[in-house]
Design a protein around this motif. Sequence first.
Motif, short mmCIF file in Angstrom:
data_model
loop_
_atom_site.label_atom_id
_atom_site.label_comp_id
_atom_site.label_asym_id
_atom_site.label_seq_id
_atom_site.Cartn_x
_atom_site.Cartn_y
_atom_site.Cartn_z
N ASN A 88 1.40 1.67 -2.56
CA ASN A 88 0.25 1.00 -3.16
C ASN A 88 0.05 1.43 -4.61
N VAL A 221 -5.61 1.94 3.96
CA VAL A 221 -4.61 0.89 4.11
C VAL A 221 -5.22 -0.28 4.88
N THR A 222 -4.58 -1.44 4.78
CA THR A 222 -5.05 -2.60 5.52
C THR A 222 -4.61 -2.49 6.97
N LYS A 223 -5.21 -3.31 7.81
CA LYS A 223 -4.83 -3.33 9.22
C LYS A 223 -3.36 -3.74 9.37
N GLU A 224 -2.94 -4.72 8.56
CA GLU A 224 -1.56 -5.17 8.61
C GLU A 224 -0.60 -4.04 8.27
N GLN A 225 -0.93 -3.24 7.25
CA GLN A 225 -0.06 -2.13 6.85
C GLN A 225 -0.02 -1.06 7.93
N LEU A 262 -8.38 3.40 10.05
CA LEU A 262 -8.88 2.12 9.54
C LEU A 262 -10.40 2.09 9.47
#
Length: 390
Positions: A88, A221-225, A262
């Motif tokens: 990131n 971080v995002t949920k997808e990551q 998260l």
Amino acid sequence: MIVIPNTWFDEKVQEEAATTEQTAALKAYLEDDIEAEEAGILLTADVHQATLADTTSAEEINEELCKLWGFFIDVIADWPSEHIKVANLLDAISKLPHVDRTGRDSLDRFMDATGTVRASELWQDLPRFWNSFSDFWHSSAGWPYSRPESSVEKAANNEWTNLNSFAAIVFMGGPFADMTLLGDWGCYVIKKATASDYEPIGVHIPSAAVHADASNFAEGVTKEQAYTQVLLQAEGLFDGQRNWVCNLANAASLLWHAYKSLPHPSNQVNWAGFYTLDPQATTSKRQLVLGPFQGKVACQSIAFGKGVCGTAAETQITQLVPDVEKFPGHIACDGDSKSEIVVPIVVGGGEAKKLVAIIDVDCADFNGFDDVDKKYLEQLAELLGGSSDW
């Protein structure tokens, strides 16, 4: 969460791999004291100033860039727990204001996504980073392990495994996943290495990252990551291991730690684990039995067709329940649970298709799960189905 010790940063200053200002900026970013953009500005300040001087040659700038990227690569090679944050940070640097070098020596030339050969731009192209990364990847430290003979050899070199883990993260689900890599040799080599069918490497990259750090997830971080990391680390952990108890136990740990990293509502997950098909149950009275999990003690057995888990097992269809109290026949193993998602794990196809287990995740808040959870948990279910002997 692992914190990089001050001694490591001090060593980098002593080795002249980085300045005191750069190590302070990176440390502040990794500890969430500053945002990625601010850290990027501080870390690139010396190179940025050099580019503004008319007397600075492209060769001199490239030397400074290689030194900067060498510092990044040291972090990647030594600290896998920080891979997502480093990815990131690189993404943030690539979005820093453009530096106009019109009329001056080119930093590098490559073919962009349109097929045009052009000069690399600061900072959008991260000039020299991918080539530096690739050079290290092919170095004497890593190259002997690019064609390992056994799973022991795959894990024998931490730097090699960590570099490959980072490459898998950034190109399979990170900020550079959609990058078009036509002419940048370094970028191409690294992305190619993440393909499981890449014969010259002969190693599926995620299999390299098998260690306790697999359960370390960076905050922010995002949920997808987070889910991408779960899948990558799970695939590595399952490599050469087909015992379903072992694989479900590690998968439960990965999910639990991912959710806790998260923001709300994912961090309100209060149970994550598995139920498996009870081998002692009769065909007319099929039931699930408790498997590996993280959370409070749970119901030991659940009949097919009963509650959320039993319904998922009976129908072999994912159940995404925003409010468990509104689900007919809900079984309250934990009164704190307010929402739930259950994903079936099936093997075989056609008439031979068979349910072997279910993934069960509960949340202590309503609407704890969405289609993103459904998508990635179904991918995990498919991975588990094919990676274990049931």
